[in-house]
Design a protein around this motif. Structure first.
Motif, PDB file in Angstrom:
ATOM      1  N   GLY A   1       0.783  -1.230   0.000  1.00  0.00           N
ATOM      2  CA  GLY A   1       0.000   0.000   0.000  1.00  0.00           C
ATOM      3  C   GLY A   1       0.814   1.279   0.000  1.00  0.00           C
ATOM      4  O   GLY A   1       0.295   2.343   0.342  1.00  0.00           O
ATOM      5  N   LEU A   2       2.088   1.199  -0.400  1.00  0.00           N
ATOM      6  CA  LEU A   2       2.932   2.398  -0.503  1.00  0.00           C
ATOM      7  C   LEU A   2       3.023   2.797  -1.974  1.00  0.00           C
ATOM      8  O   LEU A   2       3.675   2.117  -2.768  1.00  0.00           O
ATOM      9  CB  LEU A   2       4.321   2.123   0.073  1.00  0.00           C
ATOM     10  N   TYR A   3       2.385   3.903  -2.329  1.00  0.00           N
ATOM     11  CA  TYR A   3       2.248   4.247  -3.743  1.00  0.00           C
ATOM     12  C   TYR A   3       3.080   5.455  -4.178  1.00  0.00           C
ATOM     13  O   TYR A   3       2.976   5.894  -5.315  1.00  0.00           O
ATOM     14  CB  TYR A   3       0.778   4.505  -4.069  1.00  0.00           C
ATOM     15  N   LYS A   4       3.904   5.994  -3.300  1.00  0.00           N
ATOM     16  CA  LYS A   4       4.761   7.111  -3.713  1.00  0.00           C
ATOM     17  C   LYS A   4       5.981   6.537  -4.433  1.00  0.00           C
ATOM     18  O   LYS A   4       7.080   6.461  -3.897  1.00  0.00           O
ATOM     19  CB  LYS A   4       5.180   7.940  -2.500  1.00  0.00           C
ATOM     20  N   THR A   5       5.750   6.134  -5.667  1.00  0.00           N
ATOM     21  CA  THR A   5       6.771   5.464  -6.464  1.00  0.00           C
ATOM     22  C   THR A   5       6.757   6.038  -7.877  1.00  0.00           C
ATOM     23  O   THR A   5       5.696   6.126  -8.486  1.00  0.00           O
ATOM     24  CB  THR A   5       6.504   3.948  -6.533  1.00  0.00           C
ATOM     25  N   ILE A   6       7.915   6.408  -8.369  1.00  0.00           N
ATOM     26  CA  ILE A   6       8.020   6.952  -9.729  1.00  0.00           C
ATOM     27  C   ILE A   6       9.312   6.459 -10.376  1.00  0.00           C
ATOM     28  O   ILE A   6      10.366   6.430  -9.740  1.00  0.00           O
ATOM     29  CB  ILE A   6       8.009   8.501  -9.738  1.00  0.00           C
ATOM     30  N   PHE A   7       9.199   6.100 -11.654  1.00  0.00           N
ATOM     31  CA  PHE A   7      10.377   5.820 -12.458  1.00  0.00           C
ATOM     32  C   PHE A   7      10.648   7.043 -13.320  1.00  0.00           C
ATOM     33  O   PHE A   7       9.781   7.458 -14.098  1.00  0.00           O
ATOM     34  CB  PHE A   7      10.158   4.584 -13.339  1.00  0.00           C
ATOM     35  N   LEU A   8      11.806   7.633 -13.161  1.00  0.00           N
ATOM     36  CA  LEU A   8      12.128   8.830 -13.922  1.00  0.00           C
ATOM     37  C   LEU A   8      12.155   8.494 -15.415  1.00  0.00           C
ATOM     38  O   LEU A   8      12.742   7.493 -15.828  1.00  0.00           O
ATOM     39  CB  LEU A   8      13.463   9.408 -13.466  1.00  0.00           C
ATOM     40  N   ASN A   9      11.534   9.339 -16.201  1.00  0.00           N
ATOM     41  CA  ASN A   9      11.280   9.054 -17.616  1.00  0.00           C
ATOM     42  C   ASN A   9      12.476   9.477 -18.471  1.00  0.00           C
ATOM     43  O   ASN A   9      12.591  10.625 -18.888  1.00  0.00           O
ATOM     44  CB  ASN A   9      10.006   9.785 -18.053  1.00  0.00           C
ATOM     45  N   ARG A  10      13.342   8.521 -18.760  1.00  0.00           N
ATOM     46  CA  ARG A  10      14.539   8.802 -19.563  1.00  0.00           C
ATOM     47  C   ARG A  10      14.178   9.177 -20.997  1.00  0.00           C
ATOM     48  O   ARG A  10      14.799  10.052 -21.599  1.00  0.00           O
ATOM     49  CB  ARG A  10      15.461   7.577 -19.589  1.00  0.00           C
ATOM     50  N   LYS A  11      13.170   8.512 -21.515  1.00  0.00           N
ATOM     51  CA  LYS A  11      12.756   8.776 -22.898  1.00  0.00           C
ATOM     52  C   LYS A  11      12.241  10.202 -23.045  1.00  0.00           C
ATOM     53  O   LYS A  11      12.609  10.922 -23.989  1.00  0.00           O
ATOM     54  CB  LYS A  11      11.678   7.778 -23.311  1.00  0.00           C
ATOM     55  N   ALA A  12      11.389  10.643 -22.122  1.00  0.00           N
ATOM     56  CA  ALA A  12      10.849  12.007 -22.183  1.00  0.00           C
ATOM     57  C   ALA A  12      11.966  13.030 -22.051  1.00  0.00           C
ATOM     58  O   ALA A  12      11.987  14.030 -22.782  1.00  0.00           O
ATOM     59  CB  ALA A  12       9.803  12.202 -21.088  1.00  0.00           C
ATOM     60  N   PHE A  13      12.903  12.781 -21.131  1.00  0.00           N
ATOM     61  CA  PHE A  13      14.007  13.722 -20.946  1.00  0.00           C
ATOM     62  C   PHE A  13      14.821  13.853 -22.229  1.00  0.00           C
ATOM     63  O   PHE A  13      15.179  14.965 -22.648  1.00  0.00           O
ATOM     64  CB  PHE A  13      14.897  13.269 -19.791  1.00  0.00           C
ATOM     65  N   ALA A  14      15.111  12.726 -22.867  1.00  0.00           N
ATOM     66  CA  ALA A  14      15.904  12.746 -24.097  1.00  0.00           C
ATOM     67  C   ALA A  14      15.160  13.468 -25.222  1.00  0.00           C
ATOM     68  O   ALA A  14      15.752  14.266 -25.953  1.00  0.00           O
ATOM     69  CB  ALA A  14      16.253  11.318 -24.514  1.00  0.00           C
ATOM     70  N   LEU A  15      13.875  13.190 -25.369  1.00  0.00           N
ATOM     71  CA  LEU A  15      13.087  13.823 -26.434  1.00  0.00           C
ATOM     72  C   LEU A  15      12.995  15.331 -26.231  1.00  0.00           C
ATOM     73  O   LEU A  15      13.171  16.104 -27.176  1.00  0.00           O
ATOM     74  CB  LEU A  15      11.689  13.207 -26.482  1.00  0.00           C
ATOM     75  N   PHE A  16      12.718  15.745 -25.004  1.00  0.00           N
ATOM     76  CA  PHE A  16      12.567  17.177 -24.729  1.00  0.00           C
ATOM     77  C   PHE A  16      13.877  17.933 -24.976  1.00  0.00           C
ATOM     78  O   PHE A  16      13.883  19.009 -25.552  1.00  0.00           O
ATOM     79  CB  PHE A  16      12.102  17.398 -23.289  1.00  0.00           C
ATOM     80  N   THR A  17      14.979  17.352 -24.526  1.00  0.00           N
ATOM     81  CA  THR A  17      16.265  18.046 -24.703  1.00  0.00           C
ATOM     82  C   THR A  17      16.679  18.042 -26.172  1.00  0.00           C
ATOM     83  O   THR A  17      17.300  19.003 -26.639  1.00  0.00           O
ATOM     84  CB  THR A  17      17.360  17.400 -23.837  1.00  0.00           C
TER      85      THR A  17
ATOM     86  N   LYS B   1      14.763  23.989 -22.737  1.00  0.00           N
ATOM     87  CA  LYS B   1      15.695  24.323 -21.670  1.00  0.00           C
ATOM     88  C   LYS B   1      14.956  25.041 -20.548  1.00  0.00           C
ATOM     89  O   LYS B   1      13.833  25.512 -20.733  1.00  0.00           O
ATOM     90  CB  LYS B   1      16.819  25.222 -22.192  1.00  0.00           C
ATOM     91  N   GLY B   2      15.622  25.148 -19.418  1.00  0.00           N
ATOM     92  CA  GLY B   2      15.116  25.962 -18.321  1.00  0.00           C
ATOM     93  C   GLY B   2      13.676  25.680 -17.952  1.00  0.00           C
ATOM     94  O   GLY B   2      13.273  24.533 -17.725  1.00  0.00           O
ATOM     95  N   LYS B   3      12.873  26.740 -17.903  1.00  0.00           N
ATOM     96  CA  LYS B   3      11.490  26.639 -17.451  1.00  0.00           C
ATOM     97  C   LYS B   3      10.655  25.740 -18.355  1.00  0.00           C
ATOM     98  O   LYS B   3       9.827  24.965 -17.878  1.00  0.00           O
ATOM     99  CB  LYS B   3      10.874  28.037 -17.373  1.00  0.00           C
ATOM    100  N   GLU B   4      10.869  25.837 -19.683  1.00  0.00           N
ATOM    101  CA  GLU B   4      10.107  24.998 -20.620  1.00  0.00           C
ATOM    102  C   GLU B   4      10.374  23.523 -20.371  1.00  0.00           C
ATOM    103  O   GLU B   4       9.449  22.698 -20.368  1.00  0.00           O
ATOM    104  CB  GLU B   4      10.465  25.362 -22.059  1.00  0.00           C
ATOM    105  N   LEU B   5      11.631  23.178 -20.179  1.00  0.00           N
ATOM    106  CA  LEU B   5      11.992  21.788 -19.921  1.00  0.00           C
ATOM    107  C   LEU B   5      11.423  21.333 -18.582  1.00  0.00           C
ATOM    108  O   LEU B   5      10.895  20.218 -18.454  1.00  0.00           O
ATOM    109  CB  LEU B   5      13.511  21.635 -19.934  1.00  0.00           C
ATOM    110  N   THR B   6      11.513  22.182 -17.584  1.00  0.00           N
ATOM    111  CA  THR B   6      10.977  21.860 -16.262  1.00  0.00           C
ATOM    112  C   THR B   6       9.475  21.580 -16.332  1.00  0.00           C
ATOM    113  O   THR B   6       8.988  20.583 -15.772  1.00  0.00           O
ATOM    114  CB  THR B   6      11.243  23.023 -15.284  1.00  0.00           C
TER     115      THR B   6
END
Length: 442
Positions: A388-404, A409-414
């Protein structure tokens, strides 16, 4: 007449009040609306911490696994199976879980698994060094029979090795492995990495799930050490499984700029014949999310998710992490097992037992994040969902690569990173595998 005499005074009072308000608004040099501390400008509002977002779906243990057993174990088994497990602790755990499902599928008695760790950890530690054997046997009753020792007529023999590298579904095992089990009576297997567990009957899947999430408990000695470590971490805390070791980067075949000379040298030494991709191939590979996040990139994403920089972070990782200052220069309250534990009993621990400490802390942490989606991450996320512990996230490598790659950059990337991780968290993506867990809408 009475009605009209009442309306006039009320109208006069209302008009007077409105006039006074307008005078105050236009002639007072500092009004309520000009106070910067109470501005309603949306650009001034900070994003809420990712964990405060309301979820729409959660993964919970399926009813067919938890409900009372309706398929009793057959009176006589078809033979004995030993599961030979390779790799790191969590890979071996995955092999064992699959092996339990296969043993139930073939109506076999399970022999305690063999942990082949020498090639991975350069050491020798067995199943019984990490997990409570008696608890495992007890918890598996009704799902599959487990024995510590073989009958005398079989104990002197080595099991017949059966290749399961291409066996993935129910009929693969029944048609190709069962005949060897019936012929020899005692076989050893290593399940294929890409199992089709959805093709198993429910009684075999239930045995697999029970083994993975209910039957594997650390030994008393190891659990005491893990509890000591957990209690030493300042609360609340985030457990972060960060993967940026030389062999990990070398295996990914990704190229990184701006690394220190020491990091670049370590990666080059680990590459052997796995040369990094170049040109357009490298861009496509990275945009598919195949490249591990650096500690610096990880810190950027954590900030985008509004994780406070004073958060206590437990670094669930082994030795050899590179470029760690990219994280610790932003998040300064980073602790590790080696910084919190001391004593000869810790320094002499095997690699498997140290990995077990990271696993224990991670399934009991206030929140958990991972920069990769490996065996440990899958096991930890599922176990957290189980409890029952649901504070779990896998950081999205694909999204980070696509956005960059798109030049954000900066605020838009954030903002872009915030939205994609918010959506993942809301829908519970990645928080548990569907083999043993079912999705529930909230």
């Amino acid at each position: 007449m009475i009605a009209s005499t009442v309306r006039k005074p009320l109208f006069g009072v209302t008009l007077l009040t409105l006039s006074l308000f307008l005078l105050l608004f236009f002639f007072t040099p500092f009004s309520f609306f000009s106070d910067p501390s109470v501005t309603f400008n949306s650009s001034r509002r900070e994003r809420p911490e990712i964990w405060s977002i309301r979820r729409l779906a959660e993964w919970r243990p399926c009813n067919w696994w938890l409900q009372p057993r309706t398929n009793a174990l057959p009176a006589q088994a078809n033979g004995y199976i030993r599961v030979d497990c390779y790799g790191g602790l969590n890979q071996m755990r995955r092999d064992l879980c699959d092996g339990v499902g296969i043993a139930r599928l073939l109506n076999a008695t399970l022999v305690l698994p063999k942990f082949e760790v020498a090639a991975y950890w350069n050491e020798s530690s067995g199943f019984e060094d990490v997990f409570d054997v008696d608890f495992f046997i007890q918890q598996m009753k009704g799902f599959v029979n487990v024995v510590k020792e073989l009958p005398i007529e079989i104990a002197s023999k080595d099991p017949v090795r059966v290749d399961c590298s291409k066996r993935k579904g129910q009929f693969d095992y029944v048609e190709s492995v069962l005949p060897s089990l019936l012929k020899h009576g005692y076989i050893s297997i290593t399940p294929a990495m890409s199992q089709r567990r959805d093709r198993y009957p429910l009684y075999a899947k239930a045995a697999l799930c029970q083994a993975c999430y209910s039957a594997l408990r650390l030994t008393n000695t190891l659990e005491k050490k893990a509890l000591e470590l957990l209690q030493a971490i300042p609360k609340p805390f985030l457990s972060l499984h960060l993967r940026f070791e030389p062999d990990m980067v070398a295996y990914s075949q990704c190229e990184y700029s701006g690394l220190s000379f020491a990091s670049a040298k370590a990666i080059e030494a680990a590459r052997v014949d796995r040369k990094p991709w170049t040109g357009e191939t490298a861009r496509i590979w990275r945009n598919r999310g195949k490249c591990p996040l650096t500690p610096n990139e990880t810190a950027f994403i954590l900030k985008a998710l509004a994780i406070p920089t004073n958060t206590t972070i437990y670094l669930a990782a082994g030795d050899g992490l590179m470029e760690l200052e990219g994280l610790t220069s932003v998040y300064t309250n980073v602790v590790t097992k080696s910084s919190l534990l001391s004593g000869e009993d810790f320094t002499t621990m095997h690699g498997n037992t140290k990995a077990a400490l990271d696993y224990y802390v991670s399934i009991n942490s206030d929140s958990y994040m991972a920069t990769y989606f490996g065996n440990m991450d899958k096991m930890v996320a599922a176990m957290r969902a189980f409890t029952g512990l649901y504070k779990t996230i896998f950081l999205n490598r694909k999204a980070f690569a696509l956005f960059t790659s798109q030049g954000l950059k900066g605020k838009e990337l954030t903002e872009a990173l915030w939205k994609v991780h918010r959506d993942d968290f809301i829908m519970g993506r990645g928080s548990a595998l569907p083999d043993c867990f079912c999705e529930f809408n909230l």
